[in-house]
Design a protein around this motif. Structure first.
Motif, PDB file in Angstrom:
ATOM      1  N   THR A   4      50.054  56.733  83.896  1.00  0.00           N
ATOM      2  CA  THR A   4      49.921  56.389  82.265  1.00  0.00           C
ATOM      3  C   THR A   4      49.761  54.973  82.382  1.00  0.00           C
ATOM      4  OG1 THR A   4      51.315  58.328  81.679  1.00  0.00           O
ATOM      5  CG2 THR A   4      51.049  56.163  80.453  1.00  0.00           C
ATOM      6  N   LEU A   6      49.571  52.092  79.632  1.00  0.00           N
ATOM      7  CA  LEU A   6      50.288  51.829  78.202  1.00  0.00           C
ATOM      8  C   LEU A   6      49.564  50.685  77.529  1.00  0.00           C
ATOM      9  CD1 LEU A   6      54.057  52.390  78.952  1.00  0.00           C
ATOM     10  CD2 LEU A   6      52.537  53.914  77.834  1.00  0.00           C
ATOM     11  N   GLY A   7      49.329  50.744  76.355  1.00  0.00           N
ATOM     12  CA  GLY A   7      48.848  49.464  75.239  1.00  0.00           C
ATOM     13  C   GLY A   7      47.631  48.883  75.747  1.00  0.00           C
ATOM     14  N   ASP A  22      46.669  54.396  74.852  1.00  0.00           N
ATOM     15  CA  ASP A  22      47.403  54.663  76.032  1.00  0.00           C
ATOM     16  C   ASP A  22      46.270  55.592  76.814  1.00  0.00           C
ATOM     17  OD1 ASP A  22      49.717  53.290  75.369  1.00  0.00           O
ATOM     18  OD2 ASP A  22      50.684  55.362  74.961  1.00  0.00           O
ATOM     19  N   HIS A  24      46.029  58.220  80.091  1.00  0.00           N
ATOM     20  CA  HIS A  24      46.846  58.993  81.098  1.00  0.00           C
ATOM     21  C   HIS A  24      45.992  59.962  82.080  1.00  0.00           C
ATOM     22  CE1 HIS A  24      49.858  58.964  78.060  1.00  0.00           C
ATOM     23  NE2 HIS A  24      48.872  59.109  77.174  1.00  0.00           N
ATOM     24  N   THR A  45      53.527  54.135  86.127  1.00  0.00           N
ATOM     25  CA  THR A  45      53.400  53.543  84.633  1.00  0.00           C
ATOM     26  C   THR A  45      52.844  52.184  84.831  1.00  0.00           C
ATOM     27  OG1 THR A  45      54.712  55.258  83.593  1.00  0.00           O
ATOM     28  CG2 THR A  45      54.165  53.185  82.413  1.00  0.00           C
ATOM     29  N   ASP A  47      52.082  48.797  82.627  1.00  0.00           N
ATOM     30  CA  ASP A  47      51.967  48.316  81.119  1.00  0.00           C
ATOM     31  C   ASP A  47      50.883  47.502  81.238  1.00  0.00           C
ATOM     32  OD1 ASP A  47      52.789  46.935  79.047  1.00  0.00           O
ATOM     33  OD2 ASP A  47      54.575  45.926  79.557  1.00  0.00           O
ATOM     34  N   THR A  49      49.824  45.890  78.275  1.00  0.00           N
ATOM     35  CA  THR A  49      49.811  45.136  77.015  1.00  0.00           C
ATOM     36  C   THR A  49      49.148  43.765  77.340  1.00  0.00           C
ATOM     37  OG1 THR A  49      52.030  46.063  76.380  1.00  0.00           O
ATOM     38  CG2 THR A  49      51.175  44.149  75.330  1.00  0.00           C
TER      39      THR A  49
END
Length: 423
Positions: A4, A6-7, A22, A24, A45, A47, A49
């Protein structure tokens, strides 16, 4: 492994999507964008951002130097360098030793690319045997072995009838032909663009007409044959206008430009540095502006590195005795980001010329970041910077941008959902 992200700000030029969301991934594909599917459990995962998630870059010309030129590079080193530059899919030209004119050579390249496990490789087969411009190579066998298009490089055909018949044969099997347009007679002995810098430095010139005369002939033959053609390494503003006119007439033609042609001009030659020795040559400021305009409009739908790594000795000689070419795939994305930094392109348009544009030109299964597509993507920080050469994976360091601070930094490159590169 299930992953995944994220952001990230997801930009997919093929669909026009631009949003923070996000992503996946599972089993090498993009499983979902936005909310995770029920029951999905990521093992990894990231990140993201502040990062941009885009389709992995698609580079239509990366010389892998294998087989035959291992002193300059090899499939493992150059595909790793590609992932460092954000590239997940690349085409390699047929100038190997032996020439990529048999299924055996194509299969060798693909086998070694799979073993290396870096970027995906799509070979461009030789249009003629040994690139001699006489007898056709076994195009159908090469296609079946994995070649996605066919070209003869800068090697001219022995006569125009041979070229015409080659294009007609390719059209019969719906094959794409990659065409370099440089007239060998007009370019003979030339080292630089025929203009004031070459005259001042005493370098033999290659006139604009070396491209435009060959391009006019090639466009007429393409129209006659009805073949799909991709015109590679355009260098002149007039050449770009000729492509625009052909596209307006409905010809199935596309074009690309070398990244360095959008940054450099023949004025860089004043120091006699062999790092600026390329073929076709760096052109004038007016030509550069014409190429940039064609990229903005989409007439030129692809920007490529035209990566040509060399060993140090190949550039360690007087200008005219050195081998032409620039090694730059390591920094393709940061180099391209200079066009955004300088206000020449917006980010979605730039990414279109680096992803969906080249993928469409050669009909490659790449250049999209959407549900169900291969999980080939790049995560980069547009607000950061890259010091060119601080890390370098290509065996060739023949790059005039080494030491330059470039905008943007690749953080992760994923191929089939696997992290192939991480900075």
């Amino acid at each position: 492994m299930p992953t995944t992200i994220l952001g990230a700000r997801l930009i997919d030029p093929a669909s026009g999507r631009d949003e923070v969301t996000d992503i996946h991934c599972q089993d090498g594909k993009v499983l979902a964008i936005g909310a995770a599917p029920a029951g999905f459990r990521p093992v990894h995962t990231l990140d993201a951002t502040g990062l941009v998630a885009a389709p992995g870059l698609v580079d239509l010309s990366v010389a892998l130097r294998e087989p035959g030129y291992s002193r300059k590079g090899n499939i493992a080193s150059e595909t790793l360098a590609a992932t460092a530059g954000g590239v997940t899919s690349l085409c390699c030209p047929p100038q190997t030793r032996p020439v990529l004119d048999t299924a055996a050579v194509a299969e060798l390249i693909l086998d070694r690319a799979r073993l290396s496990g870096h970027a995906k490789v799509y070979p461009i087969g030789a249009l003629t045997r040994d690139l001699a411009g006489e007898q056709l190579a076994e195009l159908v066998a090469l296609r079946d072995a994995g070649c996605v298009a066919f070209g003869n490089g800068l090697a001219n055909f022995t006569n125009q009838r041979n070229l015409s018949r080659a294009l007609e044969y390719a059209a019969t099997f719906d094959l794409t032909v990659v065409m370099h347009s440089q007239d060998a007679d007009l370019a003979a002995g030339g080292l630089a663009h025929e203009g004031p810098p070459a005259a001042f430095l005493g370098l033999a010139g290659i006139p604009e007409t070396a491209e435009t005369v060959a391009l006019a002939r090639n466009l007429l033959l393409v129209e006659q044959a009805g073949v799909r053609a991709h015109f590679t390494q355009l260098t002149t503003a007039r050449g770009a206008r000729m492509i625009a006119e052909a596209q307006a007439r409905g010809l199935p033609v596309t074009a690309d430009v070398a990244m360095y042609q959008l940054i450099l001009t023949d004025e860089a030659l004043h120091g006699f540095s062999s790092l600026y020795h390329v073929q076709p040559p760096l052109r004038s400021v007016a030509d550069r502006e014409g190429l940039r305009a064609a990229v903005r409009s989409g007439v030129i739908s692809a920007i490529s590195s035209h990566h040509q790594p060399h060993e140090a000795d190949a550039k360690d000689a007087p200008f005219g005795e050195t081998e032409p070419g620039i090694s730059s795939v390591d920094i393709l994305l940061p180099l391209a980001m200079t066009l955004v930094h300088d206000g020449l392109l917006d980010l979605p348009t730039l990414l279109a010329r680096l992803t969906s544009g080249p993928a469409t030109a050669l009909r490659l299964p790449a250049g999209r970041l959407a549900t169900g597509a291969p999980a080939d993507l790049v995560l980069f920080d547009p607000a950061s910077s890259t010091l060119a050469g601080e890390t370098w994976y290509s065996k060739g360091r023949n790059c005039p941008f080494l030491g330059h601070c470039l905008p943007g930094a690749v953080r992760y490159t994923l191929v089939d959902g696997r992290v192939a590169f991480q900075r």
